[in-house]
Design an enzyme around this catalytic site. Sequence first.
Site, PDB file in Angstrom:
ATOM      1  N   CYS A 117      -6.808  -1.295   8.235  1.00 25.29           N
ATOM      2  CA  CYS A 117      -8.077  -0.631   7.945  1.00 25.29           C
ATOM      3  C   CYS A 117      -9.125  -1.641   7.481  1.00 25.29           C
ATOM      4  CB  CYS A 117      -7.870   0.454   6.894  1.00 25.29           C
ATOM      5  SG  CYS A 117      -7.021  -0.088   5.386  1.00 25.29           S
ATOM      6  N   CYS A 145       0.828  -1.203   0.000  1.00 25.06           N
ATOM      7  CA  CYS A 145       0.000   0.000   0.000  1.00 25.06           C
ATOM      8  C   CYS A 145       0.867   1.260   0.000  1.00 25.06           C
ATOM      9  CB  CYS A 145      -0.925  -0.007   1.211  1.00 25.06           C
ATOM     10  SG  CYS A 145      -2.214   1.267   1.168  1.00 25.06           S
TER      11      CYS A 145
END
Length: 351
Positions: A193, A94
């Site tokens: 998340c 990410c």
Amino acid sequence: MNKVVVGLSGGVDSSVAAAILHNQGYEVVGVTLWLMKGKGQCCSEGMVDAAYICEQLAIPHHIVDSRDLFQTNIVDYLVTGYEAGITPLPCSQCNKAVKFGPMVHYSQKELGIDKIATGHYARITYDADSDRSQLRRAVDLSKDQSYFLYDLTQDLLAATIFPLGEQTKTETRRIAAEFNLKTAEKPESQDLCLIEKHGSMKGFLDQYITPQDGDIVDQNGKILGKHTGIHHYTIGQRKGLGIAAAEPLYVVGLDAVRNRVIVGDRTSSHQTECTVQRVNWVSIPEPTNPIRAEVQLRYRSQPVAVSVIPLENSRVKLVFDEPQFCITPGQAAVWYNGDILLGGGILEKQN
């Protein structure tokens, strides 16, 4: 006046990074990446808090819709990995593919600003002899996040500032209180998340992978029990196996083809060497000969002595001074010389 774009997640770390740079006289622009809907610092709640921080600091705030990018590079990447019997590490993926790279591109192309900053705990220095940016551990080793940044390229490092790298988390909280930032007392996110939205990694994966019952077997193929899907297990797992045995058993392999979870005792769970793919050499040029280093095989694991042997096609072999317990394919291996991050890559699944 120096200009900088600060990536704001809505947490205390990125808020303080923006406040520090603003206080130092930088012209700060806040940018928040919209990654996914739902609860969590990376999502709607985080965007609201990030906007509030920008209002407090009287700086502009931009929201960039990165949901498609996140879906392709993180969600699909995770699902494909777990289906194949590996345990991907989404954070390093990410950082490069969704956060740093796109944010530098947006800042330079859309805003005309060359530098970005984030709230990561790491440091960047410049080595004149090699003409390279060097990625280093943070001063606060308990918060050091350099492990997750091993995939950043020289171009990205040269464009990045880490304002928190020289301070402790306690100092960050103190500065947040001094500036009366809304996020000063905001608790840290303890999970990915994705997990925050779905409650657990199992809950997330079950949205995408249909659980398929199969056998739990020992290393000789003897059936010891049943599982509800190999994506519910990871190498090194001990709890939740549902097997009665004379000694503790650990997951030592995941056979996606036969839909089997393979278990063994602790002795059989150690390896003396492994291979790493998709290697990125960070602070030094790619060596042609073996080097000595200390490798970190998990985020919270202690570095261990290793010989790093370069192979073809962006791969290396790691030979450990002492056998290592349950090396997990899909996770990152990151090697250091002291506090300097030399390089890293993804642990390969052994045939």
